[in-house]
Design a protein around this motif. Structure first.
Motif, PDB file in Angstrom:
ATOM      1  N   HIS A 164      -8.178  47.728  19.306  1.00  0.00           N
ATOM      2  CA  HIS A 164      -7.245  46.764  19.888  1.00  0.00           C
ATOM      3  C   HIS A 164      -7.485  46.560  21.367  1.00  0.00           C
ATOM      4  CE1 HIS A 164      -5.277  46.652  16.089  1.00  0.00           C
ATOM      5  NE2 HIS A 164      -4.293  45.909  16.550  1.00  0.00           N
ATOM      6  N   ILE A 182     -13.378  46.212  14.096  1.00  0.00           N
ATOM      7  CA  ILE A 182     -11.939  46.089  13.854  1.00  0.00           C
ATOM      8  C   ILE A 182     -11.579  46.892  12.597  1.00  0.00           C
ATOM      9  CG2 ILE A 182     -10.029  44.480  13.498  1.00  0.00           C
ATOM     10  CD1 ILE A 182     -11.760  42.312  14.802  1.00  0.00           C
ATOM     11  N   HIS A 242      -9.615  46.899  10.012  1.00  0.00           N
ATOM     12  CA  HIS A 242      -9.525  46.405   8.628  1.00  0.00           C
ATOM     13  C   HIS A 242     -10.885  45.994   8.070  1.00  0.00           C
ATOM     14  CE1 HIS A 242      -5.438  46.817   9.557  1.00  0.00           C
ATOM     15  NE2 HIS A 242      -5.428  45.832  10.434  1.00  0.00           N
ATOM     16  N   ASP A 287      -0.739  49.424  11.058  1.00  0.00           N
ATOM     17  CA  ASP A 287      -1.045  48.065  11.490  1.00  0.00           C
ATOM     18  C   ASP A 287      -0.661  47.143  10.344  1.00  0.00           C
ATOM     19  OD1 ASP A 287      -2.942  46.556  13.686  1.00  0.00           O
ATOM     20  OD2 ASP A 287      -2.888  45.577  11.719  1.00  0.00           O
ATOM     21  N   HIS A 303      -1.757  44.464   9.249  1.00  0.00           N
ATOM     22  CA  HIS A 303      -2.784  43.836   8.411  1.00  0.00           C
ATOM     23  C   HIS A 303      -3.561  44.819   7.537  1.00  0.00           C
ATOM     24  CE1 HIS A 303      -1.907  40.464  11.148  1.00  0.00           C
ATOM     25  NE2 HIS A 303      -1.891  39.862   9.972  1.00  0.00           N
ATOM     26  N   SER A 352     -11.526  38.174  14.662  1.00  0.00           N
ATOM     27  CA  SER A 352     -10.288  38.864  14.254  1.00  0.00           C
ATOM     28  C   SER A 352     -10.451  39.504  12.886  1.00  0.00           C
ATOM     29  CB  SER A 352      -9.058  37.971  14.259  1.00  0.00           C
ATOM     30  OG  SER A 352      -8.828  37.432  12.969  1.00  0.00           O
ATOM     31  N   CYS A 353      -9.497  40.355  12.497  1.00  0.00           N
ATOM     32  CA  CYS A 353      -9.637  41.055  11.217  1.00  0.00           C
ATOM     33  C   CYS A 353      -9.574  40.109  10.024  1.00  0.00           C
ATOM     34  CB  CYS A 353      -8.562  42.133  11.091  1.00  0.00           C
ATOM     35  SG  CYS A 353      -6.885  41.491  11.161  1.00  0.00           S
ATOM     36  N   CYS A 406     -10.359  43.498  18.592  1.00  0.00           N
ATOM     37  CA  CYS A 406      -9.247  42.546  18.436  1.00  0.00           C
ATOM     38  C   CYS A 406      -9.182  41.544  19.584  1.00  0.00           C
ATOM     39  CB  CYS A 406      -7.921  43.289  18.367  1.00  0.00           C
ATOM     40  SG  CYS A 406      -7.813  44.398  16.970  1.00  0.00           S
ATOM     41  N   CYS A 417      -7.384  38.084  19.872  1.00  0.00           N
ATOM     42  CA  CYS A 417      -6.320  37.916  18.871  1.00  0.00           C
ATOM     43  C   CYS A 417      -4.992  38.476  19.362  1.00  0.00           C
ATOM     44  CB  CYS A 417      -6.732  38.588  17.569  1.00  0.00           C
ATOM     45  SG  CYS A 417      -5.452  38.563  16.331  1.00  0.00           S
ATOM     46  N   ILE A 418      -5.080  39.494  20.191  1.00  0.00           N
ATOM     47  CA  ILE A 418      -3.862  40.136  20.671  1.00  0.00           C
ATOM     48  C   ILE A 418      -3.579  39.766  22.127  1.00  0.00           C
ATOM     49  CG2 ILE A 418      -4.994  42.327  21.288  1.00  0.00           C
ATOM     50  CD1 ILE A 418      -2.504  43.721  20.244  1.00  0.00           C
ATOM     51  N   ASN A 449      -4.929  35.358  12.536  1.00  0.00           N
ATOM     52  CA  ASN A 449      -3.841  35.207  11.565  1.00  0.00           C
ATOM     53  C   ASN A 449      -2.460  34.948  12.177  1.00  0.00           C
ATOM     54  OD1 ASN A 449      -3.506  37.757  12.651  1.00  0.00           O
ATOM     55  ND2 ASN A 449      -4.571  38.732  10.949  1.00  0.00           N
ATOM     56  N   ARG A 463       1.580  34.859  22.300  1.00  0.00           N
ATOM     57  CA  ARG A 463       0.713  35.957  21.846  1.00  0.00           C
ATOM     58  C   ARG A 463      -0.680  35.883  22.471  1.00  0.00           C
ATOM     59  NH1 ARG A 463       0.039  39.605  17.302  1.00  0.00           N
ATOM     60  NH2 ARG A 463      -2.129  39.696  16.679  1.00  0.00           N
TER      61      ARG A 463
HETATM   62 FE1  SF4 Z   1      -6.445  43.172  15.548  1.00  0.00          FE
HETATM   63 FE2  SF4 Z   1      -5.591  40.715  15.495  1.00  0.00          FE
HETATM   64 FE3  SF4 Z   1      -6.114  41.940  13.272  1.00  0.00          FE
HETATM   65 FE4  SF4 Z   1      -3.989  42.664  14.662  1.00  0.00          FE
HETATM   66  S1  SF4 Z   1      -4.313  40.714  13.666  1.00  0.00           S
HETATM   67  S2  SF4 Z   1      -5.497  44.014  13.692  1.00  0.00           S
HETATM   68  S3  SF4 Z   1      -4.749  42.343  16.756  1.00  0.00           S
HETATM   69  S4  SF4 Z   1      -7.588  41.407  14.866  1.00  0.00           S
END
Ligand code: SF4
Ligand code: MIC
Length: 644
Positions: free
Chosen positions: A65, A99, A101, A119, A121, A296-297, A357, A360-361, A378, A384
């Motif tokens: 992250h 990442i 996931h 997490d 996801h 991203s994941c 990440c 994305c974060i 996502n 964000r």
């Molecule tokens: Fe990382 Fe974004 Fe997936 Fe959350 S949604 S685990 S911040 S890539």
């Protein structure tokens, strides 16, 4: 007796309770995962509970992250995670390895098993046939120590897929369609099972995209069968031995069946500021784009990245666009490099970002003020991305890559670009050298604790009477990004007093100050909210930091599953208005009292709040299991387990 896939996995892991829909059950967890942003607290709590070693089949600690290491805080966190993993027998995935996931799917996910991750996801693992569930760090810490995970026996919806995706229509569009059908609220207590003839047309990474964004619908998880496609994927990862077949029995029952014809799906986009605001890309065509982020994941697999690079090959990123590409794992990045795809991306003008990440974060790559950003991630919640008024749209890698070239939202079917067909490789590049696997020698490691590593905060026992003061009155769909911003604030994840200063930062920056004053004046702080409070992330800081600020209750029209569980774990009562209209009758600043506050929870009665300001009585419900009532009245799970 015929069972569906969810029932097969849940029943084979059932250790406590009756498998009756809606009733709380305890299941055994085979695998856990944590990531750095929630992991530090999870391991601090693991240590605080006095646990000595991991009892799962496998626990992995990912660092993905926050990998920017600006200042010492972030690096301190990483070192703490590495040393604590070594000491207790956890696999450590170093920063740069990818990442969580995506990497877990590639290297560890096993059909038919349970995975609990800190997490939201984590359900990505459903793509490979796991019941993979997101939870707060404390629940994951308990599971690592061999404790059960408690959840309601779910309702199961079958998504019956038929047909096959057309060119330019993708797994992302399938899940956006599902979001349009199921919306982002009201799906608490549901698990989705995908089935039907269309399933075999989807690869494991495509299935994982669909399972990943079930989180945005609020379902507990989404599960795909484990079939020949799964076997091929696992063989290509050198893990054929981990494969088992998993399919629903003939005659299996479901609470609802949703039919979806894959050939009817067209390119879609989720519009600002919710993954549920879905429109056709063709309707948005022409809208100028400032930034494009691929990764991203959700959409960062080998196939997704190769497809984007094929679209960009021989073309240039429009001068008005900044394109960032973050491959989901080191495996993907290494393969792109070996195939020459990285060179194609670089030639096009793409900026290559770390496999993490990141954007994305909102940890970097924030759009310009008011900027339009197309992302393959996502979540597009307000602020964000790190820019409050940015307009973030969620799209497939295909739509993103085409827009990067044209500089505007473009229906990819009309862009005059030939659709690049990228096949799943027969063998992925397997190099596990960025994992540090547990070993007897490492068990003697001394845990590193830099100055950024705080203690898990303690709570008091639940007060006997409530002497409440309403600190804030917020609307529907308040996400954990609203409650506890991440991005630039991520570095405080291991330091609750520092992080608590930013609770509701983008909603009401004075919230923290007000809570401190009210707490010092002897009040119990209360948050009032509308529907689906606590959507999004599993970050338990959205409960832990309000707890630190003296919040004792959240009264809302409804709650999201993970957040409600986190509130209970930190001794905050999630109260639901019996009569939704009472929400309008409370204002910020009102004083709320309850004479038999603790007793009402202990005995499982409705909670009657008296609004001392308006004179009205408000009935709230708090439907908890006996186990949850005991946690809440103890002031939280940590208090309960440590006997404080
Ligand atoms: Fe990382 Fe974004 Fe997936 Fe959350 S949604 S685990 S911040 S890539
Ligand atoms: C997210 O996507 O919001 C996060 C960051 O991955 C979170 C976890 C966190 O806040 O650390 C999640 O989804 O649970």
């Amino acid at each position: 007796m015929s069972n569906n896939i969810v029932e097969k996995i849940m029943l084979s892991h059932l250790k406590e309770g009756q498998y009756v829909k809606g009733q709380e059950i305890g299941i055994r967890i085979d695998q856990t995962l944590t990531q750095d942003a929630t992991g530090t607290m999870a391991y601090l709590q693991f240590e605080a509970m006095g646990l000595k070693e991991i009892k799962t089949d496998l626990s992995v600690s990912y660092v993905d992250h926050n990998t920017v290491q600006v200042g010492f805080e972030n690096s301190d966190d990483h070192k703490y995670l590495q040393t604590v993993a070594a000491k207790y027998g956890v696999v450590y995935s170093r920063p740069g390895n990818g990442i969580c996931h995506q990497v877990h799917l590639e290297r560890f996910g096993k059909p038919g098993t349970t995975l609990l991750g800190s997490d939201s996801h984590t359900p990505t693992g459903g793509g490979i046939g796991q019941v993979a569930i997101g939870a707060g760090g404390l629940d994951v810490a308990v599971a690592m120590g061999g404790g059960l995970f408690y959840t309601a026996a779910p309702k199961v919806y079958l998504v019956n897929l038929t047909g096959e995706l057309k060119s330019w229509s993708t797994a992302k569009d399938v899940v956006l369609k599902m979001l349009e059908l199921l919306t982002v609220k009201g799906n608490v207590g549901v698990m989705l099972e995908y089935g039907g003839k269309g399933v075999k047309t989807l690869s494991v990474p495509q299935r994982a995209v669909i399972a990943n964004m079930g989180a945005e619908m609020g379902v507990t998880c989404s599960v795909f069968p484990s079939d020949g496609v799964t076997k091929k994927f696992m063989k290509a990862q050198g893990r054929e031995a981990d494969w088992t077949e998993l399919k629903a029995d003939r005659g299996a029952k479901y609470d609802r069946i949703i039919d979806l014809d894959l050939s009817s799906i067209e390119p879609l986009a989720a519009c600002p500021h919710s993954p549920g605001l879905v429109k056709k890309v063709s309707e948005l065509a022409g809208l100028a784009v400032d930034q494009v982020c691929i990764g991203s994941c959700t959409n960062s697999s080998y196939r997704d990245m190769m497809t984007a690079s094929e679209i960009l090959k021989g073309r240039k990123v429009a001068p008005t666009v900044s394109l960032g590409v973050a491959p989901g794992s080191r495996q993907v990045l290494q393969m792109l490099a070996r195939k020459g795809a990285l060179a194609n991306l670089l030639d096009s003008g793409a900026r290559i970002l770390e496999s993490a990440c990141g954007f994305c974060i909102g940890n970097h790559f924030s759009p310009k003020s008011g900027g339009v950003s197309l992302r393959t991630s996502n979540r597009n919640f307000e602020a964000r991305s790190g820019t409050k008024d940015a307009q973030v749209y969620l799209v497939s890698p295909e739509v993103a890559a085409v827009a990067a070239v044209t500089g505007k939202f473009t229906d990819p079917r009309k862009a005059g670009i030939e659709y690049p067909v990228v096949k799943e490789p027969a063998a992925f590049l397997v190099d596990d050298s960025m994992f540090i696997k547990p070993s007897p020698e490492l068990r003697g490691t001394e845990v590193f604790r830099g100055p950024n590593i705080g203690e898990p905060p303690k709570n008091d026992k639940m007060p006997e009477k409530l002497n409440g003061a309403v600190m804030i009155h917020v609307g529907d769909k308040i996400t954990t990004d609203h409650i506890m911003p991440a991005g630039a604030r991520l570095k405080y994840r291991s330091n609750v007093p520092a992080y608590a200063k930013y609770v509701f930062e983008n909603v009401d920056p004075a919230f923290h100050q007000r809570c401190q004053e009210s707490k010092a004046a002897g009040f119990h702080n209360v948050i009032v909210a509308g529907e689906s409070y606590g959507q999004g992330s599993s970050r338990e800081h959205a409960a832990m930091c309000p707890m630190y600020l003296g919040v004792k209750a959240v009264a809302a029209k409804s709650f999201e599953r993970i957040h409600a569980a986190n509130l209970i774990n930190f001794g905050i009562a999630p109260l639901t208005f019996k009569n939704g209209a009472d929400y309008d009758g409370i204002k910020a600043g009102d004083k709320l009292t309850c004479g038999d506050w603790r007793a009402a929870f202990a005995e499982g009665r409705p909670v009657m709040l008296k609004n001392e300001t308006s004179g009205k009585t408000i009935e709230c419900v708090c439907a908890l299991s006996g186990r949850q009532r005991a946690i809440l009245t103890a002031g939280g799970l940590l208090n309960q387990t440590t006997g404080k």
